[in-house]
Scaffold this motif. Sequence first.
Motif, PDB file in Angstrom:
ATOM      1  N   ARG A 105    -131.045 -60.987 -11.219  1.00  0.00           N
ATOM      2  CA  ARG A 105    -131.034 -62.425 -11.790  1.00  0.00           C
ATOM      3  C   ARG A 105    -129.838 -63.152 -11.534  1.00  0.00           C
ATOM      4  O   ARG A 105    -130.065 -64.344 -11.473  1.00  0.00           O
ATOM      5  CB  ARG A 105    -131.290 -62.352 -13.267  1.00  0.00           C
ATOM      6  CG  ARG A 105    -132.358 -61.358 -13.600  1.00  0.00           C
ATOM      7  CD  ARG A 105    -132.416 -61.035 -15.574  1.00  0.00           C
ATOM      8  NE  ARG A 105    -133.577 -60.409 -15.927  1.00  0.00           N
ATOM      9  CZ  ARG A 105    -133.611 -59.099 -15.868  1.00  0.00           C
ATOM     10  NH1 ARG A 105    -132.323 -58.192 -15.202  1.00  0.00           N
ATOM     11  NH2 ARG A 105    -134.686 -58.402 -16.137  1.00  0.00           N
ATOM     12  N   LEU A 106    -128.788 -62.696 -11.395  1.00  0.00           N
ATOM     13  CA  LEU A 106    -127.652 -63.253 -11.230  1.00  0.00           C
ATOM     14  C   LEU A 106    -127.546 -64.074  -9.700  1.00  0.00           C
ATOM     15  O   LEU A 106    -127.146 -65.016  -9.452  1.00  0.00           O
ATOM     16  CB  LEU A 106    -126.152 -62.596 -11.340  1.00  0.00           C
ATOM     17  CG  LEU A 106    -124.789 -63.073 -10.950  1.00  0.00           C
ATOM     18  CD1 LEU A 106    -124.413 -64.191 -11.888  1.00  0.00           C
ATOM     19  CD2 LEU A 106    -123.529 -61.753 -10.896  1.00  0.00           C
ATOM     20  N   ALA A 107    -128.034 -63.165  -8.749  1.00  0.00           N
ATOM     21  CA  ALA A 107    -127.984 -63.786  -7.584  1.00  0.00           C
ATOM     22  C   ALA A 107    -129.189 -64.801  -7.659  1.00  0.00           C
ATOM     23  O   ALA A 107    -128.716 -66.053  -6.870  1.00  0.00           O
ATOM     24  CB  ALA A 107    -128.695 -62.609  -6.479  1.00  0.00           C
ATOM     25  N   LEU A 108    -130.256 -64.816  -8.172  1.00  0.00           N
ATOM     26  CA  LEU A 108    -131.106 -65.962  -8.271  1.00  0.00           C
ATOM     27  C   LEU A 108    -130.730 -67.186  -9.114  1.00  0.00           C
ATOM     28  O   LEU A 108    -130.778 -68.268  -8.441  1.00  0.00           O
ATOM     29  CB  LEU A 108    -132.470 -65.405  -9.087  1.00  0.00           C
ATOM     30  CG  LEU A 108    -133.681 -64.947  -8.613  1.00  0.00           C
ATOM     31  CD1 LEU A 108    -134.653 -64.373  -9.680  1.00  0.00           C
ATOM     32  CD2 LEU A 108    -134.039 -65.735  -7.497  1.00  0.00           C
ATOM     33  N   ALA A 109    -129.693 -66.964  -9.797  1.00  0.00           N
ATOM     34  CA  ALA A 109    -129.047 -67.941 -10.546  1.00  0.00           C
ATOM     35  C   ALA A 109    -127.847 -68.821  -9.357  1.00  0.00           C
ATOM     36  O   ALA A 109    -127.937 -70.017  -9.432  1.00  0.00           O
ATOM     37  CB  ALA A 109    -128.011 -67.515 -11.710  1.00  0.00           C
ATOM     38  N   ARG A 110    -127.386 -67.832  -8.726  1.00  0.00           N
ATOM     39  CA  ARG A 110    -126.471 -68.455  -7.761  1.00  0.00           C
ATOM     40  C   ARG A 110    -127.082 -69.148  -6.576  1.00  0.00           C
ATOM     41  O   ARG A 110    -126.612 -70.436  -5.854  1.00  0.00           O
ATOM     42  CB  ARG A 110    -125.631 -67.261  -7.050  1.00  0.00           C
ATOM     43  CG  ARG A 110    -124.478 -66.973  -7.815  1.00  0.00           C
ATOM     44  CD  ARG A 110    -124.039 -65.499  -7.192  1.00  0.00           C
ATOM     45  NE  ARG A 110    -122.772 -65.095  -8.298  1.00  0.00           N
ATOM     46  CZ  ARG A 110    -122.218 -64.098  -8.256  1.00  0.00           C
ATOM     47  NH1 ARG A 110    -122.679 -63.102  -7.445  1.00  0.00           N
ATOM     48  NH2 ARG A 110    -121.186 -63.669  -8.938  1.00  0.00           N
ATOM     49  N   TYR A 111    -128.258 -68.580  -6.120  1.00  0.00           N
ATOM     50  CA  TYR A 111    -129.200 -69.259  -5.211  1.00  0.00           C
ATOM     51  C   TYR A 111    -129.645 -70.692  -5.611  1.00  0.00           C
ATOM     52  O   TYR A 111    -129.699 -71.552  -4.854  1.00  0.00           O
ATOM     53  CB  TYR A 111    -130.329 -68.455  -4.825  1.00  0.00           C
ATOM     54  CG  TYR A 111    -130.043 -67.103  -4.018  1.00  0.00           C
ATOM     55  CD1 TYR A 111    -129.152 -67.356  -2.872  1.00  0.00           C
ATOM     56  CD2 TYR A 111    -130.550 -66.086  -4.254  1.00  0.00           C
ATOM     57  CE1 TYR A 111    -128.885 -66.123  -1.983  1.00  0.00           C
ATOM     58  CE2 TYR A 111    -130.258 -64.901  -3.574  1.00  0.00           C
ATOM     59  CZ  TYR A 111    -129.359 -65.011  -2.386  1.00  0.00           C
ATOM     60  OH  TYR A 111    -129.230 -63.962  -1.686  1.00  0.00           O
ATOM     61  N   SER A 112    -130.142 -70.572  -6.997  1.00  0.00           N
ATOM     62  CA  SER A 112    -130.420 -71.908  -7.577  1.00  0.00           C
ATOM     63  C   SER A 112    -129.365 -72.866  -7.448  1.00  0.00           C
ATOM     64  O   SER A 112    -129.669 -74.395  -7.140  1.00  0.00           O
ATOM     65  CB  SER A 112    -130.981 -71.544  -8.929  1.00  0.00           C
ATOM     66  OG  SER A 112    -132.133 -70.653  -8.733  1.00  0.00           O
ATOM     67  N   LEU A 113    -128.437 -72.778  -8.006  1.00  0.00           N
ATOM     68  CA  LEU A 113    -127.190 -73.576  -7.879  1.00  0.00           C
ATOM     69  C   LEU A 113    -126.874 -73.864  -6.369  1.00  0.00           C
ATOM     70  O   LEU A 113    -126.653 -75.291  -6.156  1.00  0.00           O
ATOM     71  CB  LEU A 113    -125.835 -73.048  -8.605  1.00  0.00           C
ATOM     72  CG  LEU A 113    -126.036 -72.700 -10.072  1.00  0.00           C
ATOM     73  CD1 LEU A 113    -124.606 -71.954 -10.381  1.00  0.00           C
ATOM     74  CD2 LEU A 113    -126.021 -74.053 -10.901  1.00  0.00           C
ATOM     75  N   ALA A 114    -126.950 -73.301  -5.556  1.00  0.00           N
ATOM     76  CA  ALA A 114    -126.858 -73.507  -4.048  1.00  0.00           C
ATOM     77  C   ALA A 114    -127.800 -74.521  -3.651  1.00  0.00           C
ATOM     78  O   ALA A 114    -127.440 -75.497  -2.847  1.00  0.00           O
ATOM     79  CB  ALA A 114    -126.661 -72.240  -3.117  1.00  0.00           C
ATOM     80  N   VAL A 115    -129.063 -74.417  -4.144  1.00  0.00           N
ATOM     81  CA  VAL A 115    -130.150 -75.412  -3.766  1.00  0.00           C
ATOM     82  C   VAL A 115    -129.671 -76.663  -4.308  1.00  0.00           C
ATOM     83  O   VAL A 115    -130.048 -77.642  -3.439  1.00  0.00           O
ATOM     84  CB  VAL A 115    -131.524 -74.804  -3.975  1.00  0.00           C
ATOM     85  CG1 VAL A 115    -132.570 -75.752  -3.981  1.00  0.00           C
ATOM     86  CG2 VAL A 115    -132.127 -73.456  -3.408  1.00  0.00           C
TER      87      VAL A 115
END
Length: 262
Positions: A235-245
Amino acid sequence: MTAPVGDPRRRIAIAANPYGGAESRRRPAEALAAALARRGLEPHVFWERSERRAALADPDLRRSWRCAVAVGGDGTVADVINEMPPGLPLAVLPAGNENLFARALGSPADPETLAAAILAGRTRRIDLGRAGRRLFSLMVGIGFDAEVAHRVARRRHGPGSFRPVSRWRYLLPILGALRRLPPGPVEVEADGVRALGAHCLVFNLPSYACALPVAADARPDDGLLDWIVLERPGRLALARYSLAVLRSAHLGRPDVRHGRAR
């Protein structure tokens, strides 16, 4: 592929959104049908999905019909693409939530403008991808994105009917998918390049949900699909990917692989 104004095929198959029972949702299809009729064409509106499928399944449709028109959102466009025979031109009157396909290809939202374009008959070839037996024009996901899509599809079906989907209807499926992330990893092989990760997205058009430019350089007519692999699970990685997008910085991350392939 061009159908000139003098084309003797006058019949137009209008595939309307099956959730269009409400009067406000019927107006775009009815306005388009009236605009086409004023131009001497013969529109036929299909409201029921079973009736639409039966009509579009005719392999001789492209010989007797000028084109099909999808009136609705991206889901309606995807269904019509998979139901219509090869070689039949498709027009789109956007009437959904995102309308990513229509935006990317510049489809007019005004029924009169679209009717004039259909009469003129100018067309454009685009690429399609295939996932299993199904064609896709926008994108396909493996991992979290696919899990959310499956959950939305399950909630969409009510007893004996279909429920319309708004952006808010994605909230519970997203929360459910976050609670139970799909197992990985995902292995991708694209034109000799291999990548391993937790999630994969393959794009034919540049935009994602909420018009996020996840694959900003994707083109619908270059003969290639753009792929993106997110390597880290959780989940933490998904959150970071979302912010990067959101910052359009995702493709520069060391844990994101991407490329193009046929």
